[in-house]
Design a protein around this motif. Structure first.
Motif, PDB file in Angstrom:
ATOM      1  N   LEU A 142       0.858  -1.183   0.000  1.00 51.09           N
ATOM      2  CA  LEU A 142       0.000   0.000   0.000  1.00 51.09           C
ATOM      3  C   LEU A 142       0.894   1.233   0.000  1.00 51.09           C
ATOM      4  N   ILE A 143       0.568   2.190  -0.877  1.00 55.01           N
ATOM      5  CA  ILE A 143       1.364   3.414  -0.938  1.00 55.01           C
ATOM      6  C   ILE A 143       0.610   4.500  -0.188  1.00 55.01           C
TER       7      ILE A 143
ATOM      8  N   LEU B 237      -7.850   3.081   5.172  1.00 54.36           N
ATOM      9  CA  LEU B 237      -8.824   3.528   4.171  1.00 54.36           C
ATOM     10  C   LEU B 237      -8.793   2.603   2.955  1.00 54.36           C
ATOM     11  N   ILE B 238      -7.603   2.268   2.497  1.00 52.15           N
ATOM     12  CA  ILE B 238      -7.493   1.350   1.361  1.00 52.15           C
ATOM     13  C   ILE B 238      -7.980  -0.041   1.758  1.00 52.15           C
ATOM     14  N   ALA B 239      -7.503  -0.491   2.915  1.00 50.53           N
ATOM     15  CA  ALA B 239      -7.778  -1.867   3.338  1.00 50.53           C
ATOM     16  C   ALA B 239      -9.262  -2.106   3.594  1.00 50.53           C
TER      17      ALA B 239
ATOM     18  N   ASP C 227     -10.461  -5.202   1.471  1.00 52.85           N
ATOM     19  CA  ASP C 227     -10.640  -6.421   2.260  1.00 52.85           C
ATOM     20  C   ASP C 227      -9.325  -7.143   2.516  1.00 52.85           C
ATOM     21  N   ILE C 228      -8.420  -6.390   3.119  1.00 50.08           N
ATOM     22  CA  ILE C 228      -7.189  -7.030   3.601  1.00 50.08           C
ATOM     23  C   ILE C 228      -6.944  -6.555   5.026  1.00 50.08           C
ATOM     24  N   ASP C 229      -6.071  -7.272   5.703  1.00 45.32           N
ATOM     25  CA  ASP C 229      -5.602  -6.809   7.006  1.00 45.32           C
ATOM     26  C   ASP C 229      -4.466  -5.829   6.728  1.00 45.32           C
ATOM     27  N   PRO C 230      -4.644  -4.546   7.103  1.00 43.35           N
ATOM     28  CA  PRO C 230      -3.595  -3.573   6.752  1.00 43.35           C
ATOM     29  C   PRO C 230      -2.247  -3.931   7.361  1.00 43.35           C
TER      30      PRO C 230
ATOM     31  N   THR D  11     -11.656   4.648  -2.738  1.00 41.27           N
ATOM     32  CA  THR D  11     -11.950   4.337  -4.139  1.00 41.27           C
ATOM     33  C   THR D  11     -10.845   3.466  -4.739  1.00 41.27           C
ATOM     34  N   ALA D  12      -9.598   3.821  -4.413  1.00 40.53           N
ATOM     35  CA  ALA D  12      -8.485   3.009  -4.924  1.00 40.53           C
ATOM     36  C   ALA D  12      -8.614   1.570  -4.443  1.00 40.53           C
TER      37      ALA D  12
END
Lengths: 207, 749, 153
Positions: free
Chosen positions: B62-63, B80-82, B86-89, B157-158
């Protein structure tokens, strides 16, 4: 700002402590040679020293708090960081004075040249005993304490001079480094005044 | 969808691109393609895209382009991305990426456009236009409490586009329609329960068109965001000494450096004598830099010692030589039309209202302030004939790169900035002078990486500080109510000083920050005027945690308290009555509730004060309780209520609020920079203490979610702290303190 | 010169007055202890010497006198946390985190001497460690929960 170089001759300074101590001479004037008047003069100079912040800041009596003073601190104020000397006078458990005022193995030069760093000497840093309560005290009060064997560690004037000679924190007061203001006069002059005051019979202004 | 979402969608789309062995998902610009930092790694002909998510066979990256200064930005961006992916950040690799224009931060400038309570159409347009400017000047910057609003829609959104595209790849592989697929924990789940890891789908995902038509999940379904157990991802490293800050970085073969620069900020060096320094242990080279001298040595200690031993003859400063003369400049500018900056608040008729004998007048002062984060400035720089690499904790990596481009003459694509974790910033690391010095030193020893570290003394005496200000206030009360409030503020400009020095961009027009925190407060007063006067530039200044509101919050709210006292009204009740913004009113009412407010008195020698300031769109009310002890003021308890619209990370939001208040209290009590012979007089923490643990009160914090916008909390906790404390001291002692630092007027224990 | 850090003997060749902090960081690559002020005002460099908290920026390496140095790396690791570190993580203390190595070392030393410190004791011992982010409320909470953990074990 200039921090002179600490050259690698420090290793060879094992005798420095001794050298410093012997640099001071303890030669009391002859018995009866100092008048009470001259003794009070000597005392007034002793009081200039004991009442000076360089000394009084660590003679804070039962308050348990060393003080700070100097141009950047405004008026004299309690040592920052909520520092308390505790019953040991060496700091409460695990925040001992020596946590910051580390102990030098040797009395090497320039150890205290960095302004505002914690001063260090070749003995454990500590506050003076509670009885030696000088901060904010009058000349009469300090004089009474210093000649009271119950409150001065049972010392004669010569013992006081010897104490000055051996306690390296006291030596530091005349060479504090780092732009700090030293105690008035010199250690030798201060010792001479103590001795003269003693020979005069330890007179105090209130007598 | 909120309006922020609308703006965001108009300025970016989420696309995908092939990377070695996998796929990258991220934003590209709609209106004008912006060069892409990942292009170097992409094969020719592939899409220009700035990634937020990269997946290959080895894992998920993740960037998180907004920098970590301690405010929890990296964990927030990752969550926010995770949330959508649906991942564990905690299972992903996190990286700030390389500086790229596509990482521009629209929210920083949008916030400069209008008060946070103003949702009118014109304000929306103004915010949008400011956002455009942000893009044009490449403002990839962390600050202005903007990470949360800027990232909220963009990063979710990403994550969603990446998720749906991975599902589409799975659909094409298995023949099961995408609508039948689910995702969980880094896997696509087939209806039969079979799981395909994202990492196994990465290569195929890169070959299909990204699924851009995604719907963001309803907050009620969030499993990470807003949950009380949401954790920062850096706690283990920061609790075990294994977090690597800029100052901890190592590059093979590096040498160590320090500098001594003219204490007159920006002044020249006329001559220097390094004879002694050259003989000192470990010293390898003496390298002149702009306005100073650098020393290269075999470790940092040797370098600092030798830098201190260089004897320099300095040129004069370009500003008044001491604090007294600086105050004179501010006094000259105030209420002087020649220095008029703006008057953004002018209601009723103040001039007429003040034609009376019973005017209440007061003058307030706030000093220069150092940011003084715990980690001193540092940078590692390697310069060769063909490239320049920079490792440093900076808030504005693009400007950092551009400075190196200017110094080295290398092309921008050959200058790489690797943003490092920061040991605090508070605005300090929005400055890049130290990197410029490191580049100059590294250019003298090409091929050898140079690690420059400022001594604490160098750092504090080379601050670009928060500017001082004077405010003059006149007011009137009638019938037990505040009737007239007139505030003039005189201060040098912050934003133009900072922007031009760091980016080269001259900012036209008035500086909106001079009265930020004063003119934009949500109060209706019959006669209400706030005028900003722009004093001439003096010491170059910079953004300091909460910027203009850091001083204005104190000056505006303290005068409000003085008027309310004169009116004989209750400080809480009258503030609420004057407030026209429902969200802000609820914030004040809530702080009254949790503090058990029933007036400023708490009995003999005790008192409490309330203060309110809206900054960066966040209304914050604070109550402070104090006791006037024989040795000085003791702060007993503090209460904070704020409204951020939506709380994404409750535990960290609470920490930002009490941390901000502690920062505000500490500086209110005991911190300032004064100048003598052009030089800052406070050079280490003994003279700039801030708050220590024993002075820290108990805290109670509550965060509300009534506001329409999502907001960040890095800064808004700061401004109400000083006035809340001052108002409490007044309640306990009757002494009104109108100048920071307060310890010049009253002792604290 | 040989010094002992985290149970390991390390050979160094430096000026005798070089502070232990810089020996650890720049000569031995042990980066947990941090440089914040260099004058014992911030506590970010705190290590243990024979179990006692010491500001490593204030100790000339030649004054170690054979003392055993423990840095935060020697207190506990991400895989084998010390109780104080566990408490710090649970309470989510850190913000920028730069001062926390020193805070944790000071707290561990406090709890070693006083397993159940009073609020006053915590305020006295922990006030030499500066935190600019303002994590103090959680430091207080973490010291207390670490004390409970240590008593349970």
């Amino acid at each position: 700002m200039k921090y002179p170089l600490l050259v690698a001759v420090i290793l060879g300074m094992g005798s420095a402590v001794l050298a410093r101590e012997t640099a001071v001479e303890i030669v009391p004037p002859a018995e009866g040679s100092v008048s009470v008047e001259d003794g009070l003069d000597a005392w007034s100079r002793v009081y200039e020293v004991t009442g000076h912040p360089r000394c009084a800041n660590c003679h804070t009596g039962p308050s348990d708090r060393p003080m700070w003073s100097g141009p950047t601190y405004g008026e004299t104020r309690p040592h920052g960081m909520n520092i308390q000397a505790g019953e040991s006078r060496m700091g409460i458990e695990n925040l001992q004075c020596s946590t910051c005022h580390t102990t030098k193995d040797e009395d090497w030069d320039n150890a205290n040249d960095i302004p505002h760093a914690a001063p260090r000497v070749a003995m454990g840093w500590q506050l003076a005993p509670v009885e030696a309560d000088w901060f904010g005290r009058s000349t009469e009060e300090i004089c009474a304490q210093l000649r009271d064997p119950d409150r001065n560690g049972g010392r004669t004037a010569i013992d006081l001079a010897e104490h000055l000679n051996h306690d390296l924190i006291l030596h530091w007061a005349w060479s504090p480094g780092g732009g700090r203001e030293p105690a008035p006069y010199s250690l030798q002059e201060h010792i001479n005044d103590i001795l003269a005051w003693g020979v005069a019979g330890m007179p105090c202004p209130q007598d | 969808m909120s309006r922020v979402g609308t703006i965001a969608r108009r300025t970016f789309l989420i696309g995908s691109a092939t990377i070695a062995g996998g796929v990258a998902f991220g934003a590209y610009m709609v209106n004008r393609p912006i060069p892409n930092p990942l292009l170097d790694d992409l094969a020719e002909g592939e899409a220009a895209i700035t990634p937020y998510v990269k997946i290959d066979a080895n894992g998920i990256t993740l960037i998180t382009p907004r920098a970590e200064m301690g405010q929890g930005a990296v964990a927030l961006q990752a969550n926010l991305i995770a949330e959508e992916l649906d991942i564990d950040p905690a299972s992903a690799t996190l990286t700030p990426g390389m500086p790229g224009l596509a990482y521009y931060n629209a929210a920083t400038l949008e916030e400069g456009a209008a008060p946070g309570y103003d949702d009118s159409t014109s304000t929306q347009i103004t915010r949008y236009m400011f956002g455009k400017v942000a893009k044009l000047i490449g403002l990839q910057i962390t600050g202005g409490s903007s990470t949360t609003p800027d990232s909220f829609t963009k990063l979710r959104t990403a994550g969603a586009v990446a998720r749906e595209t991975l599902k589409e790849a799975a659909a094409q592989r298995t023949g099961v329609d995408r609508s039948q697929l689910a995702t969980k924990d880094g896997h696509v789940i087939l209806p039969n329960g079979e799981e395909i890891a994202y990492t196994a789908l990465a290569a195929e995902s890169a070959l299909i068109a990204p699924v851009e038509d995604v719907t963001l999940r309803d907050p009620s379904t969030w499993r990470l965001l807003g949950k009380p157990n949401m954790k920062r991802l850096d706690m283990v490293a920061k609790s075990t000494g294994t977090e690597i800050y800029g100052i901890d970085c190592k590059v093979d073969g590096m040498v160590f450096a320090s500098v001594c620069a003219n204490p007159a900020i920006g002044g020249d060096i006329i001559s220097f004598d390094a004879t002694t320094a050259k003989t000192m242990p470990g010293v390898q080279e003496i390298v002149p830099v702009t306005g100073g001298v650098g020393v290269i040595a075999s470790n940092t200690w040797y370098a600092i010692q030798a830098a201190n031993a260089v004897e320099c003859v300095w040129g004069p400063g370009s500003y008044p030589e001491n604090s007294e003369k600086m105050w004179n400049v501010l006094e000259t500018a105030i209420d002087n039309e020649d220095y008029f900056n703006d008057r953004q608040r002018d209601e009723g008729d103040v001039a007429v209202a003040l034609e009376t004998d019973d005017i209440i007048e007061a003058e307030y002062r706030v000093p220069y302030l150092a940011h003084a984060p715990m980690e001193p400035m540092n940078a590692i720089v390697l310069v060769t004939d063909t490239k320049c690499e920079i490792w440093s904790g900076v808030q504005a990596p693009i400007w950092t790169r551009d400075k190196a481009v200017a110094l080295t003459g290398l092309a921008p694509e050959n200058v790489h900035v690797y943003v490092q974790q920061m040991g605090g910033s508070f605005g300090h690391r929005a400055e890049i002078k130290h990197v410029e010095q490191a580049v100059e030193i590294a250019m003298a020893v090409k091929g050898t990486p140079v690690k420059l570290t400022w001594s604490r003394e160098e750092d504090m005496t080379h601050e670009f500080p928060r500017p001082p200000a004077i405010a003059r206030a006149r007011g009137k009360v009638s019938n037990g109510q505040v009737d007239t409030f007139d505030l003039s503020v005189s201060q040098a400009a912050v934003i133009p000083s900072w922007l031009e020095r760091n980016s080269g961009i001259a900012m036209p027009g008035p500086d909106p920050s001079i009265a930020h925190g004063s003119w934009d407060q949500p109060f209706t007063i019959p006669n209400y005027r706030v005028t900003a006067y722009r004093a001439p530039d003096m010491v170059p200044v910079s953004t300091w945690r909460s910027v203009g509101a850091s001083g204005n919050g104190f000056m505006h709210d303290t005068f409000m308290d003085e008027l309310i006292h004169a009116a004989g009204a209750d400080p809480l009740v009258e503030r609420v009555r004057l407030c026209f913004d429902g969200t802000s009113r609820k914030v004040m009412e809530e702080v009254g509730k949790i503090s058990g407010w029933d007036g400023p008195s708490l009995g003999e020698n005790r008192g409490r004060g309330i203060a309110f300031c809206m900054s960066f769109g966040v209304p914050v009310a604070q109550v402070v309780e104090v006791t006037n002890t024989p040795n000085g003021i003791k702060i007993d308890k503090a209460f904070i209520v704020a409204d951020v619209g939506t709380v994404l990370d409750p535990k960290n939001a609470e920490a930002q609020l009490f941390g901000g208040m502690i920062y505000g209290l500490g500086h209110a009590i005991n911190s300032e920079l004064t100048y003598e012979n052009y030089a800052a007089q406070q050079d280490n923490y003994h003279a700039n203490e801030g708050l220590r643990l024993f002075q820290t009160p108990e805290f109670e914090v509550k965060i509300l979610e009534n506001g329409h916008h999502i907001r960040g909390l890095g800064e808004p906790g700061v401004p109400p702290a000083a006035p809340a404390l001052g108002n409490a001291i007044f309640a306990a002692t009757g002494q009104r303190i109108r100048e920071m630092p307060f310890h010049k007027h009253i002792n604290f224990v | 010169m040989e010094i002992s850090v985290n149970g390991e003997k390390r050979e160094i060749d430096v000026a005798l007055d070089m502070p232990l902090l810089w020996v650890l960081r720049d000569e031995l690559g042990i980066m947990g202890p941090k440089y914040g002020c260099g004058i014992a005002q911030c506590g970010a460099c705190t290590v243990h010497i024979d179990g006692m908290a010491v500001r490593s920026c204030q100790l000339a390496v030649s004054d170690l006198a054979g003392g055993e140095v423990t840095t935060i790396e020697g207190l506990g690791t991400p895989d084998a946390l010390h109780a104080v570190q566990e408490a710090w993580i649970e309470e989510q203390v850190a913000q920028c985190g730069y001062c926390q190595s020193g805070q944790i070392m000071q707290a561990a030393s406090l709890l070693d001497a006083d397993p159940a410190p009073s609020d006053e004791k915590i305020d006295a011992v922990m006030s030499g460690n500066l935190c600019r982010c303002g994590t103090y409320p959680r430091i207080r909470a973490a010291v207390k929960s670490a004390a409970t953990k240590l008593q349970e074990t």
